[in-house]
Design a protein around this motif. Structure first.
Motif, short mmCIF file in Angstrom:
data_model
loop_
_atom_site.label_atom_id
_atom_site.label_comp_id
_atom_site.label_asym_id
_atom_site.label_seq_id
_atom_site.Cartn_x
_atom_site.Cartn_y
_atom_site.Cartn_z
N GLY A 1 38.62 49.92 36.00
CA GLY A 1 39.30 49.31 35.94
C GLY A 1 39.20 47.87 37.28
N THR A 2 38.07 48.43 37.50
CA THR A 2 37.85 47.25 38.97
C THR A 2 36.46 46.34 37.70
N LEU B 1 37.01 45.20 31.31
CA LEU B 1 38.02 45.32 32.16
C LEU B 1 39.64 45.28 32.22
N GLU C 1 42.69 45.68 33.75
CA GLU C 1 43.11 46.53 35.16
C GLU C 1 44.25 46.98 35.34
N LEU D 1 40.54 42.05 43.91
CA LEU D 1 40.59 41.73 42.36
C LEU D 1 39.72 41.93 42.11
N PHE E 1 48.69 41.51 35.69
CA PHE E 1 48.87 43.30 36.12
C PHE E 1 49.87 43.09 35.00
N GLY F 1 38.64 46.56 43.35
CA GLY F 1 40.12 47.14 42.89
C GLY F 1 41.15 47.49 43.92
#
Length: 426
Positions: A128-129, A146, A148, A298, A345, A301
């Motif tokens: 997620g980061t 990645l 996000e 960014l 996102f 996270g």
């Protein structure tokens, strides 16, 4: 493609909600998607989104043989191309099942703040980061990318009628007071320090400003949070802290906020409602989302690590005071947060990332490394032995891959990182 999505559970939470909403978004791209798992509150959302659901056997010691057997049966009967496990237990069970199902590949997504080192390096993995992705690439992951945390902008946006007035009435919120909202799991790892700091901060600020803090969520730290809130309310002589418990639909909570606090997916959903955001972290970390701070989030996270816990309430009070007293600033920052979510996102963007990753995973499905998987097995045995020892000693965290996040280790310095990055927990 035929895809079987396997969240780690179907209770209310960020990782599992992402799994379900992304499954529906991938289905809208023209793929056949099935959700597999233990029934829970999110089954209602699965039904609303028009997804097929197959219940899992009850897991026990992970990986659970009966769960693997059920995955193999579904994969063979439905000719599944991809089994997608979210978090480490489903990831391992999905991988084992794929090895017993010709033509099926396994993919893992880890939205925790660190990745279990015993997920084999050859297993395709999404994190997620950017910071965690870099750490996993340095660790030697063969295929890592990645993803996000996405937000369903059709279901979360400022134009929706989410019954705000009914929510205010139900929970006795003062219409004349500033409302600060924190939607969170009441967990000891990662969350509790910030939750207690927010309660203390609200108690302090309530002596000079009309303010109320709404905390929406449930979890193993509930009693600690309730006791802390009760003490602050008693000291102030009025309910400045309002605990709602878990909300199946928390959108009204976001909508009533003058300022939102949060981390991870909760922070992003607050932004989708155009709310100014203060990002919560650990060791006293609190930071307002602004154009200047966005690059930090960014990279690592929606979370951070501060210099220490002692001044967390004071730091938060300083930031809240500035925001609450400046309506124009709140509006500007809320609009900035909304545009950030819309641009980067969205659920649609996340589904396209997934679709491409599934194709890469299918192409790499035959590339099995016996050496890498043997190494992963050794690390898993080490983890299990250490976990059992901590259990005997009474020191085992409930969520050990959130108990030592990558961001925490990296800030602690190269020596500590080298000694702990690939250990299961402290």
């Amino acid at each position: 493609m035929r895809i079987l999505v396997y969240p780690h559970d179907l209770g209310i939470g960020g990782s599992q909600l992402n799994a379900v909403e992304l499954a529906a978004a991938v289905q809208r791209l023209g793929h056949e998607v099935i959700v597999f798992g233990r029934p829970g509150p999110l089954n209602q959302r699965i039904e609303e989104l028009g997804l097929e659901f197959i219940p899992s056997p009850e897991p026990h010691r992970r990986p659970t043989p009966s769960v693997v057997k059920a995955l193999v049966r579904v994969a063979r009967e439905r000719k599944i191309d991809i089994i997608h496990g979210y978090e480490w237990p489903p990831a391992l069970e999905s991988l084992i099942a794929s090895r017993r199902s010709p033509g099926t590949a396994a993919v893992a997504t880890v939205m925790s703040m660190a990745v279990a080192p015993f997920i084999p390096k050859s297993m395709p993995i999404l994190v997620g980061t950017q910071e965690i992705l870099t750490a996993e690439q340095e660790f030697g992951r063969t295929l890592a990318a990645l993803l996000e945390p996405p937000v369903d902008l059709d279901a979360n946006n400022p134009s929706l009628d989410v019954a705000e007035q009914e929510f205010r009435g139900k929970w006795g919120l003062d219409p004349a007071a500033y409302t600060v909202v924190l939607v969170t799991r009441l967990a000891k790892e990662l969350k509790l320090e910030g939750i207690l700091a927010a309660i203390d901060c609200t108690g302090m600020l309530s002596q000079e400003l009309p303010i109320q803090l709404v905390i929406a969520g449930d979890g193993p730290a509930r009693r600690l949070v309730e006791n802390h809130a009760r003490a602050v309310n008693a000291a102030r002589g009025r309910p400045v802290i309002v605990l709602t418990g878990e909300l199946e639909d928390p959108r009204a909570a976001y909508a009533v906020a003058d300022v939102a606090l949060g981390m991870g997916g909760s922070a992003l959903r607050a932004m989708a409602f155009a709310k100014p955001l203060i990002v919560q972290g650990e060791k006293g970390f609190w930071e307002v989302l602004t154009p200047d701070s966005l690059p930090l989030f960014l990279e690592q996270g929606w979370y951070g690590v501060g210099p220490g816990t002692q001044d967390g309430p004071g730091r938060l009070a300083q930031l809240l005071r500035g925001l609450l007293l400046d309506e124009s600033c709140r509006k500007t920052l809320g609009s900035f947060g909304l545009s950030t979510v819309q641009g980067r996102f969205s659920l649609t963007r996340g589904a396209l990332v997934l679709e491409n990753f599934y194709s890469l995973a299918s192409e790499a499905a035959g590339e099995v490394s016996i050496v890498q998987e043997a190494g992963a097995l050794a690390r898993f045995v080490e983890y299990e032995l250490a976990r059992r020892l901590r259990g005997v000693l009474g020191s085992s965290p409930a969520d050990d891959f959130n108990s030592r996040p990558v961001a925490w280790r990296r800030q602690a310095g190269p020596e500590l990182e080298a000694g702990t990055t690939r250990q299961a927990s402290p």
